[in-house]
Design an enzyme around this catalytic site. Structure first.
Site, mmCIF file in Angstrom:
data_model
loop_
_atom_site.group_PDB
_atom_site.id
_atom_site.type_symbol
_atom_site.label_atom_id
_atom_site.label_comp_id
_atom_site.label_asym_id
_atom_site.label_seq_id
_atom_site.Cartn_x
_atom_site.Cartn_y
_atom_site.Cartn_z
ATOM 1 C CD GLU A 172 -1.784 4.029 8.111
ATOM 2 O OE1 GLU A 172 -1.484 4.338 9.197
ATOM 3 O OE2 GLU A 172 -1.702 4.802 7.242
ATOM 4 C CG HIS A 178 -0.974 8.850 3.567
ATOM 5 N ND1 HIS A 178 -0.971 7.639 3.723
ATOM 6 C CD2 HIS A 178 -0.648 9.531 4.653
ATOM 7 C CE1 HIS A 178 -0.834 7.403 5.069
ATOM 8 N NE2 HIS A 178 -0.431 8.572 5.640
ATOM 9 C CE1 TYR A 204 0.218 2.548 13.534
ATOM 10 C CE2 TYR A 204 -2.080 3.687 12.974
ATOM 11 C CZ TYR A 204 -0.679 2.948 12.381
ATOM 12 O OH TYR A 204 -0.123 3.140 11.103
ATOM 13 N NE ARG A 259 -3.289 2.588 2.519
ATOM 14 C CZ ARG A 259 -3.198 3.286 3.755
ATOM 15 N NH1 ARG A 259 -2.694 3.086 4.599
ATOM 16 N NH2 ARG A 259 -3.827 4.388 3.495
ATOM 17 C CD GLU A 266 -4.647 7.579 9.649
ATOM 18 O OE1 GLU A 266 -4.095 8.606 10.033
ATOM 19 O OE2 GLU A 266 -4.168 6.593 10.081
ATOM 20 C CG ASN A 310 -5.217 3.323 8.758
ATOM 21 O OD1 ASN A 310 -5.384 2.591 7.997
ATOM 22 N ND2 ASN A 310 -4.495 4.397 8.449
#
Ligand code: IFM
Length: 483
Positions: free
Chosen positions: A379, A130, A304, A86, A175, A302
């Site tokens: 991600e 991005h 985290y 990606r 995002e 995504n």
């Protein structure tokens, strides 16, 4: 097969061959060559060159020099056996000023990259945006201005006309939460504005840009690609009496402000109410929601870490641990009285809490909200303070914590799939250490180490771990063991 332990340190779990495992990067974070081959300036060039905005004054001028080293970087991906890669396309390489004729040299770079991936049997997953907005468009008002959405649709069309015979998966935006709220609300990201009303207008114009771009990609591409968007979902916790209200507010701003228009064709009523003191949302015009609400082949996820919230009591010192750099403004327009509490560790080098259960919870919740929507982890990964060890066989990076992080999150993804989540693949962030936005080069997310003086690449233990996972389709154990 051993059951996954409670702390998500499993091993031996099996991943089907069509579960696409790869890695991810983004243009400004790795390419460098900021002024080459007709590339125009982006808001991140301007921001990073503005004193005080980025740690140590770091910029993406050189970054990982991937623009010149793309071929050996592709060899490295092939060496790891990646099934997918990606990457993002820099809008100012394709249209230096953000509109009009394409720059042939910019298109040629990505065309070579896509061909190189296909030659090596690696699936190209291309993100159109991005965060590197052409500076000229920001000078004309940026994302708070409606015209930027139309310019994005034009850029998407031109790019899909050029590469739409070969790219397997297109992602419109990465995002948009960050683009809108960090870019125009908190000021932590480019262009560094701190205006809540502008941030909410940016939310809508990013949503509109997404919907228009999906239609342009489907019109222009000839290979029936998958079309997607990537959202950074907030998994929100809190057990204070006021937490339910705080959670609802943050869920509306962070998650539903994007998923509802994109997937359900409406803005949440509570979002409009919560933000009524900031904006009247008059920028939403008749017909916009129908443009935004386009079917998606996959939804990019995504993830985290989590956040924990409650309402501020107006007296105690306010806790502001939302995981983002404090640059003066707020990324939470209309909800500045939500407190973000420090969470239990362990933490990554970003100070983000490690919570694989949050990923499982998120995937299950998306399945519940959007039962027919296939998902793709676009991600997941972690920054740690890696050390290089010299050995007779060369330099090594024994990044046991990163391997452990990945074991635990792949376990979480596996658990979610066992419970019926339609998850199509997993892209580890990031292939290489790179420019981590406001933190410059101080935070290393790569599974491959980059020596910024020599541009030498060293496969960290996490890269070797990923290679084994892809080759065997079974989750290798964590070096930190099972508890
Ligand atoms: O480096 C970023 C990436 O650009 C977007 N998602 C989060 C990553 C880590 O902060």
């Amino acid at each position: 097969m051993p059951p996954a332990s409670d702390d998500y340190r499993a091993h031996g779990l099996e991943f089907a061959p069509d579960f696409v495992i790869g890695s991810a990067t983004a243009s400004y974070q790795i390419e460098g060559a900021a002024r080459e081959d007709g590339r125009g300036p982006s808001i991140w060039d301007t921001f990073s060159h503005t004193p005080g905005k980025v740690w140590n004054g770091d910029t993406g001028d050189v970054a990982d020099d991937h623009y010149h080293r793309w071929e050996s970087d592709l060899d490295l991906m092939a060496d790891l056996g990646l099934q997918s890669y990606r990457f993002s396309i820099a809008w100012p390489r394709i249209q230096p000023g953000g509109k009009g004729a394409i720059n042939p040299a910019g298109v040629a770079f990505y065309s070579r990259l896509v061909d190189g991936l296909l030659e090596r049997g690696i699936r190209p997953i291309a993100t159109l945006y991005h965060w590197d907005l052409p500076q000229e468009l920001e000078d004309a008002g940026g994302w708070p201005v409606r015209d930027t959405a139309y310019r994005f649709a034009e850029y998407a069309a031109r790019t899909a006309e050029a590469l739409g015979d070969r790219v397997h998966t297109w992602t419109t935006l990465n995002e948009p939460w960050c683009s809108a709220y960090l870019g125009y609300g908190s000021g932590a990201h480019a262009p560094g504005r701190t205006d809540g009303a502008a941030a909410l207008a940016a939310v809508h114009h990013l949503n509109l840009a997404h919907g228009l771009a999906v239609q342009e990609i489907r019109r222009a591409a000839t290979n029936d690609p998958d079309v997607s968007v990537t959202l950074n979902f907030h998994v929100i916790r809190g057990d204070d009496d006021t937490s339910p209200e705080a959670k609802r507010r943050i869920d509306a701003l962070a998650n539903r402000a994007f998923t509802n228009p994109m997937l359900l064709g409406q803005y949440p009523a509570d979002l409009l109410e919560d933000t009524a003191g900031v904006t009247d949302w008059a920028f939403v015009r008749d017909g916009d929601l129908a443009e935004i609400n386009q079917p998606l082949d996959v939804l990019g996820v995504n993830y985290y870490s989590t956040v924990t919230v409650k309402m501020w009591d107006g007296v105690s010192p306010r806790s502001n641990n939302d995981g983002h750099k404090d640059m003066g403004g707020s990324p939470w327009p209309g909800s500045r009285d939500v407190e973000f509490l420090k969470q239990a560790g362990p933490y990554t080098a970003m100070g983000w809490n490690i919570a694989p259960d949050g990923l499982e919870e998120l995937l299950l919740s998306l399945k519940e909200q959007f039962p027919e929507q296939p998902l793709l982890i676009t991600e997941n990964g972690a920054a740690f303070d890696d050390q290089v060890t010299e050995t007779d066989a060369g330099n090594r990076v024994h990044d046991a914590e990163r391997v452990d992080y990945l074991v635990r999150h792949f376990t979480a993804a596996h658990r979610a799939m066992q419970q019926g989540v339609d998850l199509r693949g997993y892209q580890v962030w990031s292939l290489m250490d790179n420019f981590e936005w406001g933190y410059g080069y101080s935070k290393r997310f790569g599974i491959v180490r980059v020596d910024y003086d020599t541009q030498e690449r060293i496969l960290k233990d996490s890269a070797l771990w990923l290679r084994e996972l892809i080759a065997t389709r079974r989750l290798p154990a964590s070096p930190l063991g099972e508890r």
